[in-house]
Write an enzyme that holds these catalytic residues in place. Sequence first.
Site, PDB file in Angstrom:
ATOM      1  N   GLU A  87       2.183  26.866  10.295  1.00  0.00           N
ATOM      2  CA  GLU A  87       3.390  27.399   9.657  1.00  0.00           C
ATOM      3  C   GLU A  87       3.421  28.925   9.635  1.00  0.00           C
ATOM      4  O   GLU A  87       4.469  29.519   9.345  1.00  0.00           O
ATOM      5  CB  GLU A  87       3.486  26.880   8.220  1.00  0.00           C
ATOM      6  CG  GLU A  87       3.730  25.380   8.094  1.00  0.00           C
ATOM      7  CD  GLU A  87       5.135  24.974   8.487  1.00  0.00           C
ATOM      8  OE1 GLU A  87       5.969  25.867   8.724  1.00  0.00           O
ATOM      9  OE2 GLU A  87       5.398  23.761   8.578  1.00  0.00           O
TER      10      GLU A  87
ATOM     11  N   GLU B 115     -16.656  13.457  12.285  1.00  0.00           N
ATOM     12  CA  GLU B 115     -17.002  14.349  11.173  1.00  0.00           C
ATOM     13  C   GLU B 115     -18.496  14.398  10.898  1.00  0.00           C
ATOM     14  O   GLU B 115     -18.967  15.233  10.130  1.00  0.00           O
ATOM     15  CB  GLU B 115     -16.271  13.919   9.903  1.00  0.00           C
ATOM     16  CG  GLU B 115     -16.736  12.616   9.306  1.00  0.00           C
ATOM     17  CD  GLU B 115     -16.045  12.311   7.994  1.00  0.00           C
ATOM     18  OE1 GLU B 115     -16.754  12.149   6.993  1.00  0.00           O
ATOM     19  OE2 GLU B 115     -14.803  12.256   7.960  1.00  0.00           O
TER      20      GLU B 115
END
Length: 270
Positions: free
Chosen positions: A82, A113
Amino acid sequence: MKKHIKITEEPSLYDRLEEMPSLDIVRNINNEDRKVAEAVEKVLLKVAQLVDETAIRFEKGGRLFYIGAGTSGRLGILDASEIPPTFGMPYDRVIGLIAGGDTAIRKAIEFAEDDLEQAWKDLQEYNINSNDVLVGIAASGTTPYVLGGIAKAKEHGILTAGITNNPGSPLATGSDIAIEVNVGPEFLTGSTRMKSGTSQKMVLNMISTALMIRIGRVKGNKMVNMQLSNTKLVDRGTRYIMEELGLNYEEAEKALKQYGSVKNAVDALK
Protein backbone atom coordinates in the site's frame (compact mmCIF):
# COMPACT_ATOMS: atom_id res chain seq x y z
CA MET A 1 8.56 -29.40 34.66
CA LYS A 2 5.26 -28.09 33.31
CA LYS A 3 5.44 -26.88 29.72
CA HIS A 4 4.61 -23.21 29.25
CA ILE A 5 1.41 -22.66 27.28
CA LYS A 6 1.48 -19.78 24.81
CA ILE A 7 -1.25 -17.19 25.26
CA THR A 8 -2.08 -17.55 21.58
CA GLU A 9 -2.73 -21.27 22.14
CA GLU A 10 -4.76 -20.97 25.34
CA PRO A 11 -8.37 -22.21 25.24
CA SER A 12 -11.02 -19.75 24.13
CA LEU A 13 -13.12 -18.07 26.79
CA TYR A 14 -16.11 -19.50 24.91
CA ASP A 15 -17.10 -23.11 24.32
CA ARG A 16 -19.70 -25.13 22.42
CA LEU A 17 -19.36 -22.71 19.54
CA GLU A 18 -21.24 -25.05 17.23
CA GLU A 19 -24.31 -24.72 19.47
CA MET A 20 -24.40 -20.91 19.33
CA PRO A 21 -26.88 -19.04 17.12
CA SER A 22 -25.13 -16.95 14.47
CA LEU A 23 -25.94 -13.71 16.27
CA ASP A 24 -24.26 -14.96 19.44
CA ILE A 25 -21.20 -16.07 17.47
CA VAL A 26 -20.67 -12.70 15.84
CA ARG A 27 -21.55 -10.80 19.02
CA ASN A 28 -18.97 -12.76 21.01
CA ILE A 29 -16.34 -12.27 18.31
CA ASN A 30 -17.10 -8.55 18.46
CA ASN A 31 -16.75 -8.59 22.25
CA GLU A 32 -13.29 -10.09 21.88
CA ASP A 33 -12.33 -7.65 19.13
CA ARG A 34 -13.03 -4.74 21.50
CA LYS A 35 -10.00 -5.84 23.52
CA VAL A 36 -7.57 -5.42 20.63
CA ALA A 37 -7.27 -1.62 20.55
CA GLU A 38 -6.71 -1.56 24.32
CA ALA A 39 -3.91 -4.10 23.98
CA VAL A 40 -2.30 -2.09 21.18
CA GLU A 41 -2.50 1.09 23.28
CA LYS A 42 -0.08 -0.48 25.77
CA VAL A 43 2.70 -0.79 23.18
CA LEU A 44 2.52 2.68 21.59
CA LEU A 45 5.85 3.82 23.06
CA LYS A 46 7.59 0.91 21.37
CA VAL A 47 5.80 1.55 18.08
CA ALA A 48 6.81 5.23 18.18
CA GLN A 49 10.41 4.26 18.97
CA LEU A 50 10.46 1.99 15.91
CA VAL A 51 9.01 4.75 13.72
CA ASP A 52 11.64 7.26 14.84
CA GLU A 53 14.52 4.82 14.39
CA THR A 54 13.25 3.80 10.96
CA ALA A 55 12.78 7.41 9.85
CA ILE A 56 16.44 8.16 10.65
CA ARG A 57 17.56 5.28 8.45
CA PHE A 58 14.99 6.02 5.74
CA GLU A 59 16.30 9.55 5.32
CA LYS A 60 19.71 8.02 4.59
CA GLY A 61 18.27 5.76 1.88
CA GLY A 62 17.50 2.77 4.11
CA ARG A 63 14.52 0.47 3.70
CA LEU A 64 11.91 -1.22 5.88
CA PHE A 65 11.51 -4.98 5.60
CA TYR A 66 8.73 -7.15 7.02
CA ILE A 67 9.09 -10.92 7.35
CA GLY A 68 6.45 -13.40 8.51
CA ALA A 69 4.69 -16.66 7.80
CA GLY A 70 1.02 -17.33 7.10
CA THR A 71 -1.31 -14.56 8.22
CA SER A 72 1.56 -12.53 9.65
CA GLY A 73 3.48 -12.67 6.39
CA ARG A 74 0.42 -11.73 4.37
CA LEU A 75 -0.25 -8.72 6.58
CA GLY A 76 3.32 -7.51 6.12
CA ILE A 77 2.99 -7.81 2.35
CA LEU A 78 -0.36 -6.01 2.46
CA ASP A 79 1.10 -3.09 4.38
CA ALA A 80 4.15 -2.85 2.13
CA SER A 81 2.07 -3.01 -1.05
CA GLU A 82 0.00 0.00 0.00
CA ILE A 83 2.97 2.35 0.37
CA PRO A 84 3.56 3.19 -3.32
CA PRO A 85 -0.07 4.01 -4.23
CA THR A 86 -0.81 5.84 -0.98
CA PHE A 87 2.41 7.79 -0.57
CA GLY A 88 4.05 7.70 -4.00
CA MET A 89 7.12 5.87 -2.73
CA PRO A 90 9.11 3.43 -4.89
CA TYR A 91 8.18 -0.22 -4.47
CA ASP A 92 11.62 -1.08 -3.12
CA ARG A 93 11.51 1.05 0.03
CA VAL A 94 9.04 -0.99 2.11
CA ILE A 95 9.26 -4.70 1.32
CA GLY A 96 7.20 -7.59 2.67
CA LEU A 97 8.46 -11.18 2.53
CA ILE A 98 6.55 -14.35 3.40
CA ALA A 99 7.80 -17.86 4.19
CA GLY A 100 7.31 -19.94 1.06
CA GLY A 101 7.56 -17.01 -1.32
CA ASP A 102 4.82 -15.27 -3.28
CA THR A 103 2.92 -18.54 -3.81
CA ALA A 104 2.29 -18.60 -0.06
CA ILE A 105 0.30 -15.35 -0.28
CA ARG A 106 -2.66 -17.35 -1.59
CA LYS A 107 -1.81 -20.93 -0.72
CA ALA A 108 -0.21 -22.33 2.41
CA ILE A 109 3.21 -23.90 1.75
CA GLU A 110 3.79 -26.85 4.05
CA PHE A 111 6.59 -26.42 6.58
CA ALA A 112 7.94 -23.26 4.89
CA GLU A 113 7.87 -21.43 8.21
CA ASP A 114 10.05 -24.08 9.88
CA ASP A 115 13.24 -23.20 7.97
CA LEU A 116 15.59 -21.13 10.14
CA GLU A 117 17.84 -20.19 7.23
CA GLN A 118 15.38 -19.22 4.49
CA ALA A 119 14.46 -15.71 5.64
CA TRP A 120 18.06 -14.57 5.54
CA LYS A 121 18.44 -16.10 2.08
CA ASP A 122 15.34 -14.21 0.97
CA LEU A 123 16.66 -10.97 2.44
CA GLN A 124 20.05 -11.42 0.76
CA GLU A 125 18.33 -11.12 -2.61
CA TYR A 126 17.64 -7.49 -1.65
CA ASN A 127 21.16 -6.87 -0.31
CA ILE A 128 19.80 -5.94 3.11
CA ASN A 129 22.34 -3.91 5.08
CA SER A 130 22.86 -1.84 8.22
CA ASN A 131 20.96 1.14 6.76
CA ASP A 132 17.80 -0.97 6.74
CA VAL A 133 15.28 -2.06 9.40
CA LEU A 134 13.86 -5.57 9.72
CA VAL A 135 10.51 -6.21 11.41
CA GLY A 136 9.59 -9.81 12.20
CA ILE A 137 5.90 -10.58 12.61
CA ALA A 138 4.77 -13.74 14.41
CA ALA A 139 1.77 -14.14 16.70
CA SER A 140 3.40 -17.06 18.49
CA GLY A 141 6.79 -15.39 18.63
CA THR A 142 8.38 -18.74 17.84
CA THR A 143 8.23 -19.04 14.03
CA PRO A 144 11.65 -20.34 12.90
CA TYR A 145 11.56 -18.45 9.58
CA VAL A 146 11.16 -15.17 11.45
CA LEU A 147 13.55 -15.96 14.31
CA GLY A 148 16.30 -17.00 11.91
CA GLY A 149 15.97 -13.81 9.89
CA ILE A 150 15.99 -11.61 12.98
CA ALA A 151 19.04 -13.35 14.46
CA LYS A 152 21.06 -13.04 11.25
CA ALA A 153 20.06 -9.40 10.82
CA LYS A 154 21.27 -8.57 14.32
CA GLU A 155 24.59 -10.26 13.58
CA HIS A 156 24.99 -7.87 10.64
CA GLY A 157 24.19 -4.73 12.63
CA ILE A 158 20.67 -4.28 11.27
CA LEU A 159 18.04 -2.78 13.58
CA THR A 160 15.37 -5.38 14.33
CA ALA A 161 11.87 -5.29 15.77
CA GLY A 162 9.44 -8.05 16.61
CA ILE A 163 5.64 -7.85 16.56
CA THR A 164 4.25 -10.73 18.60
CA ASN A 165 1.20 -11.65 20.65
CA ASN A 166 3.14 -13.71 23.18
CA PRO A 167 5.03 -11.46 25.62
CA GLY A 168 8.41 -12.87 26.53
CA SER A 169 8.53 -15.06 23.43
CA PRO A 170 11.81 -15.70 21.57
CA LEU A 171 10.88 -13.09 18.98
CA ALA A 172 10.37 -10.48 21.70
CA THR A 173 13.57 -11.28 23.55
CA GLY A 174 15.57 -11.62 20.34
CA SER A 175 14.60 -8.27 18.79
CA ASP A 176 16.02 -4.83 19.48
CA ILE A 177 12.52 -3.40 19.78
CA ALA A 178 9.86 -5.76 21.12
CA ILE A 179 6.26 -4.90 20.32
CA GLU A 180 4.33 -7.39 22.47
CA VAL A 181 0.56 -7.13 22.00
CA ASN A 182 -1.25 -9.37 24.47
CA VAL A 183 -4.77 -9.74 23.08
CA GLY A 184 -5.53 -12.87 25.13
CA PRO A 185 -6.90 -16.18 23.84
CA GLU A 186 -8.63 -16.22 20.47
CA PHE A 187 -12.40 -16.71 20.16
CA LEU A 188 -11.61 -19.82 18.11
CA THR A 189 -8.79 -21.43 20.06
CA GLY A 190 -5.44 -20.88 18.37
CA SER A 191 -6.86 -19.04 15.33
CA THR A 192 -4.39 -16.16 15.31
CA ARG A 193 -5.83 -14.74 12.09
CA MET A 194 -8.45 -13.23 14.40
CA LYS A 195 -7.48 -10.93 17.31
CA SER A 196 -3.75 -11.45 16.88
CA GLY A 197 -3.94 -10.69 13.17
CA THR A 198 -6.13 -7.66 13.81
CA SER A 199 -3.61 -6.28 16.29
CA GLN A 200 -0.77 -6.83 13.84
CA LYS A 201 -2.67 -4.98 11.12
CA MET A 202 -3.26 -2.06 13.48
CA VAL A 203 0.39 -1.85 14.47
CA LEU A 204 1.59 -2.11 10.87
CA ASN A 205 -0.80 0.69 9.86
CA MET A 206 0.71 2.84 12.60
CA ILE A 207 4.31 2.07 11.66
CA SER A 208 4.01 2.78 7.96
CA THR A 209 1.64 5.76 8.20
CA ALA A 210 3.63 7.47 10.95
CA LEU A 211 6.86 6.78 9.05
CA MET A 212 5.51 8.37 5.88
CA ILE A 213 4.34 11.40 7.86
CA ARG A 214 7.75 11.73 9.53
CA ILE A 215 9.61 11.70 6.20
CA GLY A 216 7.33 14.34 4.65
CA ARG A 217 5.02 12.33 2.41
CA VAL A 218 1.90 13.91 3.97
CA LYS A 219 0.81 17.56 4.12
CA GLY A 220 -1.77 18.60 6.70
CA ASN A 221 -3.91 15.47 6.70
CA LYS A 222 -3.72 14.81 2.96
CA MET A 223 -2.08 12.09 0.84
CA VAL A 224 -0.41 14.64 -1.40
CA ASN A 225 1.96 12.14 -3.02
CA MET A 226 -0.54 9.39 -3.85
CA GLN A 227 -0.33 7.72 -7.25
CA LEU A 228 -3.05 8.80 -9.67
CA SER A 229 -3.85 5.23 -10.66
CA ASN A 230 -7.63 5.46 -11.04
CA THR A 231 -10.49 7.93 -11.49
CA LYS A 232 -11.29 8.01 -7.77
CA LEU A 233 -7.76 9.09 -6.88
CA VAL A 234 -7.65 11.71 -9.62
CA ASP A 235 -10.90 13.13 -8.26
CA ARG A 236 -9.55 13.09 -4.70
CA GLY A 237 -6.36 14.83 -5.76
CA THR A 238 -8.33 17.41 -7.72
CA ARG A 239 -10.42 18.24 -4.67
CA TYR A 240 -7.29 18.56 -2.52
CA ILE A 241 -5.88 21.12 -4.96
CA MET A 242 -9.19 23.01 -5.06
CA GLU A 243 -9.15 23.23 -1.29
CA GLU A 244 -5.51 24.30 -1.08
CA LEU A 245 -5.39 26.81 -3.96
CA GLY A 246 -9.00 27.98 -4.34
CA LEU A 247 -9.24 26.79 -7.95
CA ASN A 248 -12.38 25.48 -9.60
CA TYR A 249 -12.62 21.77 -10.43
CA GLU A 250 -11.50 22.04 -14.03
CA GLU A 251 -8.48 24.21 -13.17
CA ALA A 252 -7.46 21.92 -10.33
CA GLU A 253 -7.79 18.79 -12.44
CA LYS A 254 -5.70 20.33 -15.20
CA ALA A 255 -2.99 21.29 -12.70
CA LEU A 256 -2.98 17.80 -11.18
CA LYS A 257 -2.51 16.14 -14.55
CA GLN A 258 0.12 18.65 -15.60
CA TYR A 259 2.28 18.30 -12.50
CA GLY A 260 1.57 14.65 -11.68
CA SER A 261 0.79 14.93 -7.98
CA VAL A 262 -0.99 17.15 -5.50
CA LYS A 263 2.28 18.16 -3.89
CA ASN A 264 3.94 19.12 -7.16
CA ALA A 265 0.90 21.10 -8.30
CA VAL A 266 0.59 23.00 -5.02
CA ASP A 267 4.34 23.71 -4.85
CA ALA A 268 4.33 24.97 -8.42
CA LEU A 269 1.24 27.18 -8.20
CA LYS A 270 1.14 28.42 -4.62
